[in-house]
Design an enzyme around this catalytic site. Structure first.
Site, PDB file in Angstrom:
ATOM      1  N   GLU A  39       0.489 -12.939   4.261  1.00  0.00           N
ATOM      2  CA  GLU A  39       1.548 -12.297   3.462  1.00  0.00           C
ATOM      3  C   GLU A  39       2.840 -12.193   4.254  1.00  0.00           C
ATOM      4  OE1 GLU A  39      -0.429  -8.648   2.513  1.00  0.00           O
ATOM      5  OE2 GLU A  39      -0.884  -9.307   0.472  1.00  0.00           O
ATOM      6  N   ASP A  68       0.835  -1.217   0.000  1.00  0.00           N
ATOM      7  CA  ASP A  68       0.000   0.000   0.000  1.00  0.00           C
ATOM      8  C   ASP A  68       0.859   1.251   0.000  1.00  0.00           C
ATOM      9  OD1 ASP A  68      -2.661  -1.274   0.211  1.00  0.00           O
ATOM     10  OD2 ASP A  68      -1.780  -2.069   2.055  1.00  0.00           O
TER      11      ASP A  68
END
Ligand code: DER
Length: 235
Positions: free
Chosen positions: A108, A89
């Site tokens: 992740e 992000d």
């Protein structure tokens, strides 16, 4: 150049530079940028006969692997990953990442921690000097649903800002992760300078915090697709 094209050129360059004929186990991240990486990997498997096993980081990543006829693996059988490729992000000048915008940060981070190389792919809107410069949705923190109210209160008391419970978009109530947890998005004062390693460690000390979307010292390299069609690399 469109954002999708920027994502694509970053993804293709990363896959072409990091997936070699001897690469055996690849971590597949989550989100929209990784879709392009999987496209390129599938194309190379078909044209070059690459023999790779793909480890997913979410239900979405698992779907991508299966739908692209790639070999699906798991950490039980393949705990050592040659290279994991994932989006972010936001990436700061020290390659500290905010991840979890797609709610997949826990798996992740586990997959990234098992990878010898962890390569980030993103469009130019993720390339910042400081965290919070461009990404305004807060740092995702995965928490056990039972404790989200006191955890929210503790985060706000200790670190300031506001920790907002992430609500679902296409279902009533909170967003529930692939792991059955909630996400608090911690909106911090981005005008301040933080020791992200310290913040990450302190957040993880709070009972009920499962994982944070702060990936500190984990990324090997980042590739940003730029609006002029170039790919910026951050080592
Ligand atoms: O949720 C995640 O961590 C995703 O990898 C996210 O950070 C990147 O998603 P995008 O590629 O759709 O921007």
């Amino acid at each position: 150049m469109s954002l999708n094209e920027a994502k694509r050129i970053a993804a293709y360059k990363a896959v072409d530079e990091w997936i070699k004929p001897h690469t055996k186990v690849v971590g597949i991240g989550s989100g929209s940028t990784v879709v392009f990486a999987v496209d390129r990997l599938a194309e190379r498997v078909k044209t070059e006969g690459l023999q790779v096993v793909c480890i997913p980081t979410s239900f979405q990543a698992r779907q991508l692997i299966v739908e692209n006829n790639l070999t699906l693996g798991d950490l039980d059988r393949f705990p050592h990953i040659d290279c994991a490729i994932d989006g972010a992000d936001e990436v700061d000048s020290d390659k500290v990442l905010i991840k979890g915008g797609g709610g997949c940060l826990l798996q992740e981070k586990i997959v990234a921690s098992c990878a010898e190389k962890f390569v980030i792919i993103a469009d130019y809107t993720k390339n910042s000097q400081k965290l919070g410069e461009q990404y305004k949705k807060g740092i995702p923190i995965e928490v056990v649903p039972l404790g989200y109210v006191p955890i929210k209160a503790k985060i706000e008391k200790v670190f300031g800002g506001e920790a907002k419970l992430r609500m679902a978009v296409s279902k009533a109530g909170p967003c529930v992760t692939d792991n059955g947890n909630f996400i608090l998005d911690w909106h911090f004062d981005s005008s301040k300078t933080f020791d992200w390693n310290k913040i990450n460690s302190e957040l993880l000390q709070i009972a009920g915090v499962v994982e944070t979307g702060l990936f500190v010292g984990m990324a090997t390299k980042a590739y940003f697709g730029m609006s002029d069609g170039s790919v910026k690399e951050q080592n």
